[in-house]
Enzyme design. Structure first.
Site, PDB file in Angstrom:
ATOM      1  N   SER A  43     -10.176  -7.334  11.842  1.00  0.00           N
ATOM      2  CA  SER A  43     -10.707  -7.545  13.189  1.00  0.00           C
ATOM      3  C   SER A  43     -12.232  -7.565  13.168  1.00  0.00           C
ATOM      4  O   SER A  43     -12.858  -7.957  14.160  1.00  0.00           O
ATOM      5  CB  SER A  43     -10.196  -6.459  14.142  1.00  0.00           C
ATOM      6  OG  SER A  43     -10.344  -5.178  13.566  1.00  0.00           O
ATOM      7  N   ASP A  81      -8.065  -3.645   5.123  1.00  0.00           N
ATOM      8  CA  ASP A  81      -7.161  -4.704   5.581  1.00  0.00           C
ATOM      9  C   ASP A  81      -7.348  -5.930   4.692  1.00  0.00           C
ATOM     10  O   ASP A  81      -8.493  -6.331   4.424  1.00  0.00           O
ATOM     11  CB  ASP A  81      -7.584  -5.065   7.015  1.00  0.00           C
ATOM     12  CG  ASP A  81      -6.433  -5.494   7.873  1.00  0.00           C
ATOM     13  OD1 ASP A  81      -5.293  -5.507   7.386  1.00  0.00           O
ATOM     14  OD2 ASP A  81      -6.692  -5.795   9.060  1.00  0.00           O
ATOM     15  N   LYS A 111      -3.924  -2.602   3.678  1.00  0.00           N
ATOM     16  CA  LYS A 111      -2.945  -2.988   4.704  1.00  0.00           C
ATOM     17  C   LYS A 111      -2.660  -4.471   4.564  1.00  0.00           C
ATOM     18  O   LYS A 111      -3.598  -5.265   4.396  1.00  0.00           O
ATOM     19  CB  LYS A 111      -3.464  -2.676   6.115  1.00  0.00           C
ATOM     20  CG  LYS A 111      -2.475  -3.138   7.198  1.00  0.00           C
ATOM     21  CD  LYS A 111      -2.822  -2.619   8.571  1.00  0.00           C
ATOM     22  CE  LYS A 111      -3.860  -3.436   9.306  1.00  0.00           C
ATOM     23  NZ  LYS A 111      -3.485  -4.849   9.541  1.00  0.00           N
ATOM     24  N   GLU A 113      -0.713  -7.647   6.538  1.00  0.00           N
ATOM     25  CA  GLU A 113       0.085  -8.178   7.649  1.00  0.00           C
ATOM     26  C   GLU A 113       1.379  -8.673   7.008  1.00  0.00           C
ATOM     27  O   GLU A 113       1.356  -9.554   6.141  1.00  0.00           O
ATOM     28  CB  GLU A 113      -0.679  -9.274   8.380  1.00  0.00           C
ATOM     29  CG  GLU A 113      -1.837  -8.701   9.160  1.00  0.00           C
ATOM     30  CD  GLU A 113      -2.415  -9.640  10.205  1.00  0.00           C
ATOM     31  OE1 GLU A 113      -1.805 -10.699  10.467  1.00  0.00           O
ATOM     32  OE2 GLU A 113      -3.471  -9.298  10.758  1.00  0.00           O
ATOM     33  N   GLU A 179       2.487  -3.601  16.077  1.00  0.00           N
ATOM     34  CA  GLU A 179       1.536  -4.107  17.077  1.00  0.00           C
ATOM     35  C   GLU A 179       2.242  -4.921  18.161  1.00  0.00           C
ATOM     36  O   GLU A 179       3.007  -5.854  17.859  1.00  0.00           O
ATOM     37  CB  GLU A 179       0.459  -4.971  16.375  1.00  0.00           C
ATOM     38  CG  GLU A 179      -0.582  -5.499  17.359  1.00  0.00           C
ATOM     39  CD  GLU A 179      -1.855  -6.023  16.703  1.00  0.00           C
ATOM     40  OE1 GLU A 179      -2.012  -5.878  15.472  1.00  0.00           O
ATOM     41  OE2 GLU A 179      -2.696  -6.581  17.443  1.00  0.00           O
TER      42      GLU A 179
HETATM   43  O1  KIV Z   1      -7.572  -5.670  11.985  1.00  0.00           O
HETATM   44  C1  KIV Z   1      -7.260  -4.724  12.727  1.00  0.00           C
HETATM   45  O2  KIV Z   1      -8.099  -4.101  13.390  1.00  0.00           O
HETATM   46  C2  KIV Z   1      -5.858  -4.353  12.809  1.00  0.00           C
HETATM   47  C3  KIV Z   1      -5.462  -3.336  13.820  1.00  0.00           C
HETATM   48  C4  KIV Z   1      -5.468  -3.934  15.164  1.00  0.00           C
HETATM   49  C5  KIV Z   1      -4.174  -2.683  13.503  1.00  0.00           C
HETATM   50  O3  KIV Z   1      -5.057  -4.875  12.092  1.00  0.00           O
END
Ligand code: KIV
Length: 269
Positions: A43, A81, A111, A113, A179
């Site tokens: 994000s 992420d 993380k 997706e 989410e």
């Molecule tokens: O990228 C991000 O901030 C996320 C969260 C919204 C879980 O994946």
């Protein structure tokens, strides 16, 4: 220090707290507040890099942001992420990109997706010593397919989320972000798996909650319907920047205490 193992113990006894951070000063504040997990979310593309979506975010950007967050964090678990197409294309490049977050940025976990394509990859990464947080429901890297709409809103898609959650838990993921899914679906997923679920727009029955820091502190241009604002940093910044501009324009800044004089330099020629 929060560890992957400690999180499993905490789940079900006390809510797990997670927030995003993308730079060292913010990470320090989040860590000192006692937040369990700092997610260096992709994000960052929307919040800090000025993109319309997360799709343009690169592995180098995530590596650099994650390293900055890790340098400022003492206690929280730091999760990097993985950006769009940095995983799931082929196994070797997925492992290399995820590995960079641990080897170069010193993250605690990555993380992904998630979807059917990440079950085997999760297993492989965990075998290699890379802890994986899964992410189901709305996965913003699929924005071109599904927009930012709610997921799991009919029986088939809710069951698919439940089955994928079980598959990722069996594959060794240590936690799961859910989410923008109905709370009753999130509750059934939480009850069905033995790893902690962390909800965002998924109701209060998850083991923990996550939000994007910019939404929480009032810095976002656009906020999703499930986010909540707990402060107004934007107004404070606007006040400070306006006050600085006025002080420079009026000649009040810099004052004597912000300047210094070297007497012998009065006459240079
Ligand atoms: O990228 C991000 O901030 C996320 C969260 C919204 C879980 O994946």
């Amino acid at each position: 220090m929060v560890t992957v193992r400690a999180l499993r113990t905490k789940a079900g006894t006390e809510p797990i707290t997670m927030l995003t951070a993308y730079d060292a000063p913010t990470a320090r504040i989040v860590d000192e507040a006692g937040i369990d997990i700092i997610l260096v979310g992709d994000s960052v593309g929307n919040t800090s890099l000025g993109h319309e979506s997360t799709l343009p975010v690169t592995v180098d950007e995530m590596q650099s942001r994650t390293a900055a967050v890790v340098r400022a964090t003492e206690d929280a678990l730091v999760v990097a992420d993985m950006p769009f197409l940095s995983f799931g294309v082929d196994e070797a490049s997925s492992i290399e990109n995820c590995g960079r977050m641990l080897k170069e940025a010193n993250a605690d976990a990555v993380k992904l997706e998630s979807g059917p394509h990440t079950v085997e990859l999760t297993k492989r990464l965990v075998q290699l010593g890379i802890p994986v947080m899964a992410h189901l429901g709305l996965t913003p890297q699929h924005v071109k397919e599904v927009g930012y709409s709610r997921q799991g809103t009919n029986r088939d898609s809710a069951r698919e989320i439940l089955e994928l959650a079980k598959a990722h838990a069996d594959a060794g993921a240590f936690s799961l972000v859910l989410e923008h899914v109905p709370s009753n679906v999130a509750k059934q997923v939480t009850d069905a798996i033995d790893i902690p679920t962390i909800g965002i727009g998924a109701g209060s029955d998850c083991d923990g909650q996550v939000l994007v820091i910019d939404d929480v502190i009032g810095m976002s241009q656009r906020t999703p319907p499930f986010a909540a604002q707990f402060g107004d940093v934007k107004s404070e910044m606007e006040k400070a920047v306006g006050a600085y501009r006025d002080a420079v324009e009026s000649g009040e800044f810099p004052a004597d205490e912000h300047s210094h004089v070297e007497d012998e330099l009065d006459e240079l020629y």
